[in-house]
Design an enzyme around this catalytic site. Sequence first.
Site, mmCIF file in Angstrom:
data_model
loop_
_atom_site.group_PDB
_atom_site.id
_atom_site.type_symbol
_atom_site.label_atom_id
_atom_site.label_comp_id
_atom_site.label_asym_id
_atom_site.label_seq_id
_atom_site.Cartn_x
_atom_site.Cartn_y
_atom_site.Cartn_z
ATOM 1 N N HIS A 1 37.687 10.290 59.669
ATOM 2 C CA HIS A 1 38.810 9.611 59.240
ATOM 3 C C HIS A 1 40.160 9.665 59.828
ATOM 4 O O HIS A 1 40.905 8.357 59.924
ATOM 5 C CB HIS A 1 38.019 9.398 57.334
ATOM 6 C CG HIS A 1 38.777 8.313 57.014
ATOM 7 N ND1 HIS A 1 37.698 7.560 56.578
ATOM 8 C CD2 HIS A 1 39.775 8.147 56.406
ATOM 9 C CE1 HIS A 1 38.786 6.460 55.762
ATOM 10 N NE2 HIS A 1 40.046 7.229 55.744
ATOM 11 N N GLU A 2 40.734 10.632 59.077
ATOM 12 C CA GLU A 2 42.470 10.247 59.719
ATOM 13 C C GLU A 2 42.518 10.630 61.153
ATOM 14 O O GLU A 2 43.491 9.928 60.985
ATOM 15 C CB GLU A 2 43.198 11.421 58.983
ATOM 16 C CG GLU A 2 42.641 11.796 57.419
ATOM 17 C CD GLU A 2 43.376 10.908 56.613
ATOM 18 O OE1 GLU A 2 43.752 9.999 56.708
ATOM 19 O OE2 GLU A 2 42.942 10.587 55.603
ATOM 20 N N HIS B 1 42.483 6.669 62.220
ATOM 21 C CA HIS B 1 43.419 6.110 61.925
ATOM 22 C C HIS B 1 44.779 6.112 62.703
ATOM 23 O O HIS B 1 45.503 5.605 63.152
ATOM 24 C CB HIS B 1 44.726 6.550 60.305
ATOM 25 C CG HIS B 1 43.628 5.675 59.249
ATOM 26 N ND1 HIS B 1 43.775 4.331 58.807
ATOM 27 C CD2 HIS B 1 43.117 6.468 57.547
ATOM 28 C CE1 HIS B 1 43.306 4.462 57.913
ATOM 29 N NE2 HIS B 1 42.180 5.603 57.298
ATOM 30 N N GLU C 1 40.512 0.744 56.269
ATOM 31 C CA GLU C 1 38.935 2.392 55.172
ATOM 32 C C GLU C 1 38.290 1.965 56.104
ATOM 33 O O GLU C 1 37.564 2.904 56.352
ATOM 34 C CB GLU C 1 39.574 1.910 54.167
ATOM 35 C CG GLU C 1 40.849 2.557 53.277
ATOM 36 C CD GLU C 1 41.082 3.967 54.403
ATOM 37 O OE1 GLU C 1 40.555 5.106 53.273
ATOM 38 O OE2 GLU C 1 42.137 3.835 54.595
#
EC number: 3.4.24.-
Length: 287
Positions: free
Chosen positions: A143-144, A147, A221
Amino acid sequence: MKRVMLFLATNLAVVLVLSVVLNIVYAVTGMQPGSLSGLLVMAAVFGFGGSFISLMMSKKMALRSVGGMVIESPRNETEHWLMETVSRQSQQVGIGMPTVAIYDSPDINAFATGAKRNDSLVAVSTGLLHNMTRDEAEAVLAHEVSHIANGDMVTMTLMQGVVNTFVIFLSRFIANIVASNDNEEEGGSNMMVYFGVSMVLELVFGFLASFITMWYSRHREFHADADAAHLVGKEKMIAALERLKVSHEPQLEGSMMAFGINGKKSLTELLMSHPPLDKRIASLRNM
């Protein structure tokens, strides 16, 4: 989440400082703030300047704010796994290896920040490493990394720059009208009234503008969740979010809050940097 809140807080502080400087410039030079074209240019310079200064400082400020320890050379099996996982995922999405750090916190959280896709930071809490399975932690890291790959920090900076520009422009435009009316008999603007009104309006408009930045943060998100699901599988991502539902409320601040995996609850969803976990899980299940 910690990442976004730190970014926003730093950005607000920089803009307020630049605002004071701008007011001093007006007072010392005798420049008239009423020129719309000049005011718009000045607002853009200061608005985008605040955002980009915040972005350039984000990596160091994030590490300092959480007391993060950068992993230079892995000292144990957990750190080896962490570095190898981030390295593998970074190669998969085509970005340079981020700096990896661990910070001491019971919260289950992680965040990414940095001005460049190839010069970024991924930080994870000890709470995440102690309380999540490897599959769940792998999903959070994905997820990071997503980003970073999506350039979310830069996009957030550009959006914040536009918002800052309009906040500064509108506050000074209205303040100029108020000050002119207040001192119309003397034939000039009352600078003290102008300064006071412009500063108050910046705070008010800045708060209202936060609804826009928080909306974008929530939108981002969902994309990071989906991209992470493509990297590691949606079941791992769902499992990670399910784990977050029973975790401690995170204590990340400012800009870091927006880029963390887990966000604080708010009285209204409109002020949340992250969508409710149930909505994120439902979105993944519908992929």
